[in-house]
Design an enzyme around this catalytic site. Structure first.
Site, short mmCIF file in Angstrom:
data_model
loop_
_atom_site.label_atom_id
_atom_site.label_comp_id
_atom_site.label_asym_id
_atom_site.label_seq_id
_atom_site.Cartn_x
_atom_site.Cartn_y
_atom_site.Cartn_z
N ASP A 189 0.74 -1.08 -0.08
CA ASP A 189 0.16 0.12 -0.09
C ASP A 189 0.92 1.30 -0.02
O ASP A 189 0.60 2.23 -0.81
CB ASP A 189 -0.94 0.08 1.30
N ASP A 237 7.23 3.91 2.70
CA ASP A 237 7.79 5.11 3.74
C ASP A 237 9.24 5.04 3.66
O ASP A 237 10.05 5.34 2.79
CB ASP A 237 7.33 4.82 5.14
N GLY A 278 11.13 2.61 3.88
CA GLY A 278 11.56 1.45 2.94
C GLY A 278 12.16 0.24 3.42
O GLY A 278 12.56 -0.81 3.18
N THR A 307 10.76 -1.98 5.46
CA THR A 307 9.66 -3.16 5.47
C THR A 307 10.16 -3.80 4.15
O THR A 307 10.54 -4.93 3.90
CB THR A 307 8.45 -2.77 5.58
N LEU A 308 10.17 -3.02 3.20
CA LEU A 308 10.25 -3.70 1.59
C LEU A 308 11.76 -4.19 1.85
O LEU A 308 12.12 -5.15 0.85
CB LEU A 308 9.76 -2.52 0.66
C1 PRP Z 1 2.82 0.14 6.47
C2 PRP Z 1 2.71 -0.59 4.90
C3 PRP Z 1 4.13 -1.13 4.73
C4 PRP Z 1 5.04 -0.27 5.56
C5 PRP Z 1 6.00 0.69 5.10
O1 PRP Z 1 2.47 -0.98 7.28
O2 PRP Z 1 1.79 -1.44 4.74
O3 PRP Z 1 4.25 -2.30 4.99
O4 PRP Z 1 4.29 0.36 6.73
O5 PRP Z 1 6.81 1.55 5.87
P1 PRP Z 1 8.32 1.56 5.75
O6 PRP Z 1 8.56 1.76 4.22
O7 PRP Z 1 8.70 2.92 6.48
O8 PRP Z 1 8.86 0.17 6.25
P2 PRP Z 1 2.12 -0.99 8.76
O9 PRP Z 1 3.17 -1.16 9.71
O10 PRP Z 1 1.52 0.45 9.03
O11 PRP Z 1 1.05 -1.92 8.97
P3 PRP Z 1 -0.25 -2.13 8.55
O12 PRP Z 1 -0.12 -2.32 6.95
O13 PRP Z 1 -0.93 -3.55 9.16
O14 PRP Z 1 -1.24 -1.04 8.90
#
Ligand code: PRP
Length: 180
Positions: free
Chosen positions: A97, A100, A102, A104-105
């Site tokens: 979705d 941010d 990056g 996580t990705l």
């Molecule tokens: C959000 C989104 C990504 C991540 C991006 O998930 O879905 O997985 O944050 O952030 P990053 O680029 O700083 O890593 P979130 O942790 O809000 O959980 P959710 O999808 O369950 O709402």
């Protein structure tokens, strides 16, 4: 809708862009059947709309991860729910979705890449570049968004607002510690 939410991307605009992304993916992966890998929970609305705009056969799978330690930003990532499908030799498209920082990705790409997929690419609905800490190749991007707290179309604030059909911004005071 709550009066303090400001619409940033409306329903029609989202639908139109998701349609374009689906068409692009269908063209690029013609003759193949990629696995769309999505990270719970935020991407579930985007994924549900995107798959219905894709005209080639695709598989869908989910992962759940948590970030922990040294604050969410600097912390490590742990897999809570792994993929059901084996991805070795398959074309994998990660559907997010929002990207941010990056982090996580970045973790996900490394983890999935180690499983020897035939190809590995990313489709994110939203790209919030202002917060990026690590360089990542994003093949498909729906929208670049400003550095504001966004909710709706799958994105939450304290688990609420995921069901809004559009993307909205929360006022800063609502996201401050101790805010509503
Ligand atoms: C959000 C989104 C990504 C991540 C991006 O998930 O879905 O997985 O944050 O952030 P990053 O680029 O700083 O890593 P979130 O942790 O809000 O959980 P959710 O999808 O369950 O709402």
């Amino acid at each position: 809708m709550e009066k303090n939410l400001e619409i940033v991307i409306g329903e029609q605009e989202l639908r139109q862009r998701v349609r374009e992304l689906g068409a692009e993916i269908s063209r690029d992966y013609a003759g193949r059947s990629p696995i769309l890998v999505s990270v719970l929970k935020g991407a579930f609305v985007f994924l549900a709309d995107l798959v219905r705009e894709i005209s080639i056969p695709v598989a869908v799978d989910f992962m759940a991860i948590t970030r922990y330690g040294a604050g969410r930003r600097g912390g490590a990532v742990r897999i809570e729910k792994d993929l059901d499908l084996a991805i070795a030799g398959r074309d994998v498209l990660v559907v997010e979705d929002i990207v941010d920082t990056g982090l996580t990705l970045g973790y996900l790409m490394k983890n999935l890449g180690a499983r020897d997929p035939a190809s590995l690419a990313v489709c994110t609905l939203l790209d919030r570049r202002a917060r990026r800490l690590t360089k990542l190749p994003l093949r498909y991007v729906g929208f670049e968004v400003p550095d504001r707290f966004l909710v709706g179309y799958g994105l939450d604030h304290r688990e609420l607002h995921r069901n809004l059909p559009h993307l909205a911004a929360l006022p800063e005071e609502a996201t401050a510690p101790g805010g509503p």
